[in-house]
Every structure is written in structure tokens, then in C-alpha cells.
Design an enzyme around this catalytic site. Structure first.
Site, PDB file in Angstrom:
ATOM      1  CG  HIS A   6      -1.717   1.281   1.254  1.00 26.94           C
ATOM      2  ND1 HIS A   6      -1.645   2.164   2.128  1.00 26.94           N
ATOM      3  CD2 HIS A   6      -2.857   1.469   0.413  1.00 26.94           C
ATOM      4  CE1 HIS A   6      -2.567   2.994   2.289  1.00 26.94           C
ATOM      5  NE2 HIS A   6      -3.256   2.805   1.239  1.00 26.94           N
TER       6      HIS A   6
ATOM      7  CG  HIS B 288      -9.716   3.751   1.208  1.00 25.36           C
ATOM      8  ND1 HIS B 288     -10.709   4.125   2.339  1.00 25.36           N
ATOM      9  CD2 HIS B 288      -8.466   4.124   1.234  1.00 25.36           C
ATOM     10  CE1 HIS B 288      -9.831   4.898   3.091  1.00 25.36           C
ATOM     11  NE2 HIS B 288      -8.654   4.847   2.639  1.00 25.36           N
TER      12      HIS B 288
ATOM     13  CB  ALA C 121     -10.237  -0.212   8.944  1.00 27.87           C
ATOM     14  N   GLY C 122     -11.020   2.833   7.562  1.00 21.16           N
ATOM     15  CA  GLY C 122     -11.107   4.240   7.989  1.00 21.16           C
ATOM     16  C   GLY C 122     -10.885   4.526   9.483  1.00 21.16           C
TER      17      GLY C 122
END
Length: 477
Positions: free
Chosen positions: A233, A400, A402-403
Site C-alpha cells: 500500500h 478502501h 477500515a477508516g
């Protein structure tokens, strides 16, 4: 905040016109009752602010990982018409094409040996941290080619397999890239950083596939229960940040020039058809291509290390897929019964195209595209598939990650990195990072439950669960 919304479907909520003045469309939020507890008023305000932008179509969307961001909320999606719409860096973010990819291996956990050893070797192999530089060197000419061709440039230089580009969103590059629109300052920041993870929430994580929910799709994606996989990522590093900074200055002036009234200057924008809008779009696309090449080179580094450590060939570590989280793109969608070309901004959101879409590689056209959703470093990540429902409801978009529920500043006040690392080690998860503060900032409790976020998008039909992965070892940026 829930009282401001009305229910319009399972986990689907409407923020009505009039919540703030000048909304052109309503807000549409996908959230469970429990996730409402962590919904920030500022993120709702941003959802409404986006609804005031010229040319917006349908709704201003918020995914279940929504939280406060720059301009758009993170977890925000909006589509704009070709004729009247705008483009806004606030709908893309500073880390242009921050995204995630997943590669599989034929290895099981027992094949890895001592986890500290392989994580330590990966930490040495892949540069991490703020301003980290790569051993890989680019010439100015090579950077131009990279900005124009993205992942395919890296593969052509020997940093990947031919199928890697096929298994990237957009084929790993945006053809609209205009390298000439990328400033010298951005280039200087980008040349030494290609092949580096960076900082913030960027990571490289070894995982094990713990559960398969859709056997047919998992087989198509090449995923088997018990296998070790790797998730990467990261984004466009300092180059992308500089592109955003450079063009924000121009677009702030353009907002006034074109008489666009904004509720928040962080939404500075220009008409898509204006010289200022086209200039930003070309530079943004070039930065997006940088990000795809960056993830491709890191993938090559991982494969090379695994080949050396475990005697497996690069071809035994195929790419499942690579998805962008922060980008604006031209796409064709059905609007009011007719196919239209629209510019979709996804800010901390993932494309989730369903079965049959011509943009998908032939191998995924029956299942829908793979959608890769990371958890936090102590919780589950998921592999999903895109759906027709997402095409109908959200311009083919889903969450996209967990936030966040707490800021990085708050995280450092609340927990200590050493304690987080020790607790994760008890769970069998090894973490390496440049500092304890980095680990504290990304502690699992600073994020929403990835299981709950995924339950919402699955039950709302925005994507469907294929497999669940658990972390084994993490390198934080």
C-alpha cells in the site's frame, strides 16, 4: 448525526437537499447503525459541501470508512458531467493514486521460518519512512517515460511480469498523462523516491488467507486458504504531493475566474474543459502513473527477496490486482438510462466494477474485478469482487479500508508504539517501522472495525466477500 439522515435501503442513508445551502444533489451514505457512532460532523459537512459542486451527478457518496479529509471526505465519491463538471484536487488528495496491490505465493506459514527474519529482510530491502530514497536511480529521460507509461514502463525495464500490467486498474497507466505538466520541483522529489514505501499509513504486509467465502471467485483470483500473500500500500510519494501543491495555486485562481462559489476553499476546482482543469488532469494522471510504477518496482523487490529466501520463481508470485484509492478518471456509466462519459473522483475509495465490464481483463470479466481492502495492522484484510449493484448505485465504487476514528496526533497522545508492538507480537504479528510514533499512529484501535465496514459493503451489495486474510508481519512506512 443519524437524525440528519433518512433510511433509503439496507445500510443506505440520504442526507437531504438543504442540509447546507446550494446543494445540487443529496448526500448518500452507506453505514451501519454501529458505524454511525464514529461518524464525524466534519465528514458529513464535507459530504454536503461536495454536493454543491457544479456538474455533480446522482449523489455525493460516502462509503462506510468515511472520515474527515482535505476537501472531500476520505471515503468520498462523486461523478461530474463532461459538459458542466469540474475537477478538484480536493477530490483526489495529495497522495495521488495512493493504492494497494496483492500478490500470492505458494508458501504456507510453516515455510516462512522465523517471522522476525523475513520481516527484517523485507525491511532492509524496501526503503520506508518520510523522504526515504531508493537504491534505484532514474534519469530525467527515464522519468518522462515512467510518467507517461506507469507500470508498463517498469515491466519493460525488467521489473515485473507481462501479466502484471493486465492485472492493474487502467492497465497500470492513464493515457491522459502529460509529463510536461509536472514541475521541475516535483521531478526532483520523485527521481530518488521511486521504489520506496513512504510514510503515514503506507505499509507492506505478509498475510495468510484464513477463510474463503466464494470458492469460484477465489479460484479465478488465484487465492487458496492457508497460502501466504503480500499486500503493498503506497502512492506517488513526494512527486504526487508536489503536483497537488503546484496546481492548487492555479486552481484557487481558476475558481474565482470561473465564478464558482465554494463552501470550502479546499474544494478549489476548475471546469473539466478549461485550460486549468485540463492541465491539472494531465499532471495528476502522470503522478498516478508514477504511483503504479512505484508499486511495480516494490513488487519486484519482494519477488526477488522471496526467490532468494525460499527458492520460488517470480512467476509463482502472481499479482492478483492493483487498485487506486485517490484518483479522478473518465469512465462510462449509465445515467438516467443512457450511457454517459463522466469524471469520477474517488478519494479514499475503490473502483468496484462488476461482471461484464470491458475495462476488466478477460480473466476477471465473469467474476467482476478483484477489490482489495486492507484492515489495520492487527485486523483482517479482505479480497472482494465488484458487483452490478455498485455499477447501479455508486458509479462502480466501494470502500478502501477500515477508516480512521482518531487522528494521528490524538493516537500519539493515547498509545505508545512499543506497547502496541508488544501486544501485536503476543498475537503473532511482527511489526517493523522507522519509529514508535509511526506504530502508535497506526495502532489498530485508531481504526474502525474492518469486519464491520466489509459487512456493510457486502450487505449493501457494493462488493461481495471472496476471501479474508490475517496479518503475519507488517512493515510500516
Amino acid at each position: 448525526m443519524q437524525k440528519e439522515f433518512s433510511s433509503v435501503g439496507r445500510h443506505e442513508w440520504d442526507l437531504p437537499l438543504g442540509y447546507i445551502p446550494d446543494m445540487r444533489v443529496s448526500g448518500r451514505l452507506f453505514l451501519s447503525e454501529s458505524l454511525f457512532g464514529s461518524l464525524e460532523e466534519g465528514a458529513v459537512r464535507q459530504l454536503a459541501n461536495v454536493a454543491t459542486l457544479p456538474g455533480i451527478i446522482g449523489h455525493s457518496f460516502g462509503m462506510p470508512d468515511i472520515h474527515w479529509g482535505y476537501g472531500f471526505p476520505i471515503g468520498g465519491v462523486a461523478a461530474f458531467s463532461e459538459e458542466e463538471g469540474i475537477i478538484s484536487p480536493g477530490g483526489v488528495g495529495f497522495d495521488i493514486n495512493c493504492g494497494v496491490r496483492m500478490i500470492t505465493t505458494p508458501l504456507n506459514i510453516s515455510d516462512l521460518g522465523k517471522m522476525e527474519d523475513i520481516i527484517g529482510r523485507l525491511y532492509q530491502q524496501v526503503p520506508t519512512g518520510v523522504g526515504s530514497k531508493s537504491a534505484f536511480r532514474l534519469s530525467a529521460t527515464a522519468l518522462d517515460d515512467l510518467l507517461a507509461h506507469g507500470a508498463s514502463w517498469a515491466v519493460s525495464e525488467g521489473y515485473g511480469l507481462p501479466d502484471d500490467c493486465i492485472r492493474c486498474e487502467e492497465g497500470g497507466y492513464m493515457k491522459e498523462a502529460v509529463p510536461e505538466n509536472v514541475s521541475e520541483k516535483a521531478r526532483k522529489r520523485g527521481i530518488p523516491q521511486c521504489g520506496t514505501l513512504g510514510s503515514g499509513n503506507h505499509f507492506l504486509e505478509l498475510q495468510v488467507v484464513s477463510e474463503i467465502r466464494d470458492q469460484e471467485a477465489a479460484a479465478t483470483f488465484g487465492v487458496q486458504e492457508g497460502n501466504v500473500c503480500c499486500m503493498i500500500h503506497c502512492g506517488s510519494r513526494g512527486l504526487g504531493h508536489q503536483v497537488c501543491t503546484d496546481h492548487l495555486k492555479t486552481l484557487e485562481k481558476a475558481t474565482k475566474k470561473y465564478g464558482i462559489n465554494l463552501p470550502d476553499r479546499q474544494l478549489s476546482c476548475a471546469p473539466l474543459t478549461s485550460p486549468e482543469g485540463e492541465s491539472y488532469f494531465g499532471a495528476m494522471a502522470a503522478a498516478a502513473n508514477y504511483a503504479w510504477a512505484n508499486r511495480q518496482i516494490i513488487t519486484h523487490q519482494v519477488r526477488t527477496l522471496f526467490e532468494s529466501a525460499f527458492g520460488i520463481a517470480h512467476t509463482e508470485m502472481p499479482l492478483v490486482y492493483d487498485v487506486a484509492h485517490n484518483v479522478a478518471k473518465w469512465e462510462k456509466h449509465t445515467v438516467d438510462g443512457s450511457e454517459r462519459r463522466v469524471c469520477v473522483h474517488r478519494k479514499g475509495a475503490t473502483r468496484a466494477f462488476g461482471p461484464g465490464r470491458p475495462e476488466l481483463p478477460a480473466v476477471y470479466r465473469k467474476t467482476g474485478q478483484p477489490v482489495i481492502i486492507p484492515g489495520s495492522m492487527g485486523t483482517a484484510s479482505y479480497l472482494l469482487a465488484g458487483t452490478e449493484t455498485a455499477m447501479e448505485k455508486t458509479f462502480g465504487s466501494t470502500c478502501h479500508g477500515a477508516g480512521r476514528v482518531s487522528s494521528r496526533k490524538e493516537a500519539k497522545k493515547t498509545v505508545r508504539g512499543a506497547a502496541v508492538s508488544a501486544e501485536l507480537k503476543k498475537q503473532g504479528i511482527i511489526v517493523r517501522a522507522p519509529s514508535g510514533d509511526v506504530i502508535a499512529e497506526e495502532a489498530p484501535e485508531m481504526y474502525k472495525s474492518s469486519d464491520e465496514v466489509i459487512r456493510v459493503v457486502h450487505e449493501a451489495g457494493l462488493s461481495r466477500i471472496v476471501a479474508r486474510m490475517m496479518p503475519l508481519g507488517v512493515i510500516k512506512g
